[in-house]
Design a protein around this motif. Structure first.
Motif, mmCIF file in Angstrom:
data_model
loop_
_atom_site.group_PDB
_atom_site.id
_atom_site.type_symbol
_atom_site.label_atom_id
_atom_site.label_comp_id
_atom_site.label_asym_id
_atom_site.label_seq_id
_atom_site.Cartn_x
_atom_site.Cartn_y
_atom_site.Cartn_z
ATOM 1 N N CYS A 57 10.446 108.497 35.019
ATOM 2 C CA CYS A 57 11.151 107.783 33.947
ATOM 3 C C CYS A 57 11.644 108.817 32.935
ATOM 4 O O CYS A 57 10.895 109.690 32.498
ATOM 5 C CB CYS A 57 10.211 106.789 33.281
ATOM 6 S SG CYS A 57 10.903 105.995 31.798
ATOM 7 N N ARG A 78 7.236 106.318 37.947
ATOM 8 C CA ARG A 78 7.299 104.853 37.990
ATOM 9 C C ARG A 78 8.479 104.393 38.844
ATOM 10 O O ARG A 78 9.386 105.177 39.143
ATOM 11 C CB ARG A 78 7.486 104.291 36.569
ATOM 12 C CG ARG A 78 6.400 104.677 35.563
ATOM 13 C CD ARG A 78 5.240 103.724 35.628
ATOM 14 N NE ARG A 78 4.221 104.051 34.654
ATOM 15 C CZ ARG A 78 4.215 103.637 33.383
ATOM 16 N NH1 ARG A 78 5.220 102.910 32.932
ATOM 17 N NH2 ARG A 78 3.224 103.973 32.577
ATOM 18 N N LEU A 124 11.893 102.776 38.892
ATOM 19 C CA LEU A 124 12.900 102.760 37.845
ATOM 20 C C LEU A 124 13.822 101.543 37.940
ATOM 21 O O LEU A 124 14.118 101.046 39.029
ATOM 22 C CB LEU A 124 13.742 104.035 37.886
ATOM 23 C CG LEU A 124 12.977 105.352 37.738
ATOM 24 C CD1 LEU A 124 13.956 106.511 37.665
ATOM 25 C CD2 LEU A 124 12.058 105.336 36.522
ATOM 26 N N CYS A 125 14.253 101.092 36.777
ATOM 27 C CA CYS A 125 15.197 99.974 36.686
ATOM 28 C C CYS A 125 16.629 100.503 36.660
ATOM 29 O O CYS A 125 16.865 101.685 36.395
ATOM 30 C CB CYS A 125 14.953 99.180 35.399
ATOM 31 S SG CYS A 125 13.275 98.614 35.152
ATOM 32 N N SER A 170 19.292 100.881 34.497
ATOM 33 C CA SER A 170 19.466 100.843 33.047
ATOM 34 C C SER A 170 20.945 100.949 32.682
ATOM 35 O O SER A 170 21.710 101.668 33.332
ATOM 36 C CB SER A 170 18.703 102.002 32.399
ATOM 37 O OG SER A 170 17.339 101.974 32.757
ATOM 38 N N LYS A 216 19.653 104.488 37.348
ATOM 39 C CA LYS A 216 18.198 104.390 37.370
ATOM 40 C C LYS A 216 17.605 105.461 36.458
ATOM 41 O O LYS A 216 17.445 106.617 36.854
ATOM 42 C CB LYS A 216 17.675 104.515 38.801
ATOM 43 C CG LYS A 216 18.002 103.276 39.639
ATOM 44 C CD LYS A 216 17.255 103.271 40.958
ATOM 45 C CE LYS A 216 17.503 101.957 41.700
ATOM 46 N NZ LYS A 216 16.743 101.879 42.965
ATOM 47 N N LEU A 250 15.105 104.353 33.493
ATOM 48 C CA LEU A 250 13.893 103.959 32.789
ATOM 49 C C LEU A 250 12.991 103.073 33.636
ATOM 50 O O LEU A 250 13.472 102.287 34.461
ATOM 51 C CB LEU A 250 14.241 103.206 31.499
ATOM 52 C CG LEU A 250 15.187 103.896 30.517
ATOM 53 C CD1 LEU A 250 15.454 102.974 29.333
ATOM 54 C CD2 LEU A 250 14.637 105.230 30.058
ATOM 55 N N CYS A 251 11.684 103.170 33.389
ATOM 56 C CA CYS A 251 10.735 102.235 33.986
ATOM 57 C C CYS A 251 10.821 100.912 33.240
ATOM 58 O O CYS A 251 11.466 100.817 32.188
ATOM 59 C CB CYS A 251 9.320 102.805 33.928
ATOM 60 S SG CYS A 251 8.640 102.951 32.261
ATOM 61 N N GLU A 283 12.258 100.188 29.527
ATOM 62 C CA GLU A 283 13.422 99.304 29.469
ATOM 63 C C GLU A 283 13.167 98.170 28.477
ATOM 64 O O GLU A 283 14.049 97.794 27.690
ATOM 65 C CB GLU A 283 13.704 98.741 30.863
ATOM 66 C CG GLU A 283 14.997 97.971 30.982
ATOM 67 C CD GLU A 283 16.229 98.837 30.953
ATOM 68 O OE1 GLU A 283 17.271 98.338 30.482
ATOM 69 O OE2 GLU A 283 16.167 100.003 31.375
#
Length: 240
Positions: free
Chosen positions: A4, A11, A13-14, A16, A54, A56-57, A61
């Motif tokens: 992240c 982690r 990741l989202c 973002s 991608k 942030l976790c 987020e």
């Protein structure tokens, strides 16, 4: 699993948003497009989708979402602000210093870390890591530290929300600053280890929730007028 960018933990990741989603949602109510200027391309490119990466976790987020939720109300004129004239500016009051300042800082940081070629900032050097440390600590710092001035861009007295100009480095009052245009607003950040003069400091968002705000027609802002003229000239040269 990847690292992240904010908490530096391994982690999942989202996806973002580099530019907050609430800005694009407003555009979808119009024609759904926005125009990004890149100096290297000497012109604008029109996009019909949001920029995600991608970064942030989910925990980080959610941290950013907290500040974005407030900013969406603030920029959507849903926060009750007081106002009075102060020279060529409006002095507005009633903003939440911590939430709004951290939102501003998170926006600067996201442009600094993205690898998207249409969104990338210039190199912030050690300030990129200093910003990350402040954000993860939820510390908005002093008003002048990464403080920014806010100006709305107008065309025939109408707000221009579909323009994005990625960050560039400019010199203001002897200090290096980062200037960007997003959602129809010009934000000029102080990116310096030393505080500016008292006048410049008074223009930033203050701990008591006051800040200075101004509105300007696009062609009355020299760097924007130059960008538009350059883009038109480039298009004409290509057509020839």
């Amino acid at each position: 699993m990847k690292t992240c960018a904010l908490c530096l933990e391994e982690r999942k990741l989202c996806k973002s948003h580099v530019v907050p989603d609430f800005i694009f949602k407003r555009l979808k109510e119009m024609d759904g497009c926005f125009h990004v200027y890149r100096e290297s391309a000497r012109g604008f490119k029109t996009f019909g989708r949001t920029f995600t990466q991608k970064l942030l976790c989910s925990d980080c987020e959610n941290l950013f979402s907290k500040w974005e939720s407030y900013a969406s109300l603030f920029f959507g004129d849903k926060i009750q602000l007081s106002g009075k004239k102060r020279g060529s500016h409006l002095e507005l009051g009633g903003a939440d210093y911590k939430k709004l300042k951290l939102f501003y800082m998170s926006l600067l940081w996201r442009f600094a870390i993205t690898t998207n070629p249409w969104m990338q900032s210039h190199d912030l050097g050690p300030h990129k890591e200093r910003l990350r440390e402040l954000l993860i600590a939820e510390d908005p710092a002093e008003p002048w530290r990464y403080g920014c001035t806010l100006m709305a861009v107008l065309a025939n007295n109408q707000h221009v929300p579909d323009l994005i100009v990625p960050p560039s480095k400019v010199r203001v009052d002897g200090h290096w600053c980062t200037r960007l245009v997003v959602g129809g607003f010009i934000l000029v950040y102080l990116v310096s280890s030393h505080p500016p003069n008292a006048h410049r400091q008074s223009m930033f968002l203050q701990r008591n929730g006051t800040f200075l705000f101004s509105r300007h027609e696009l062609f009355d802002v020299p760097f924007l007028a130059e960008i538009v003229h350059s883009a038109v000239k480039h298009e004409n040269e290509r057509a020839d």
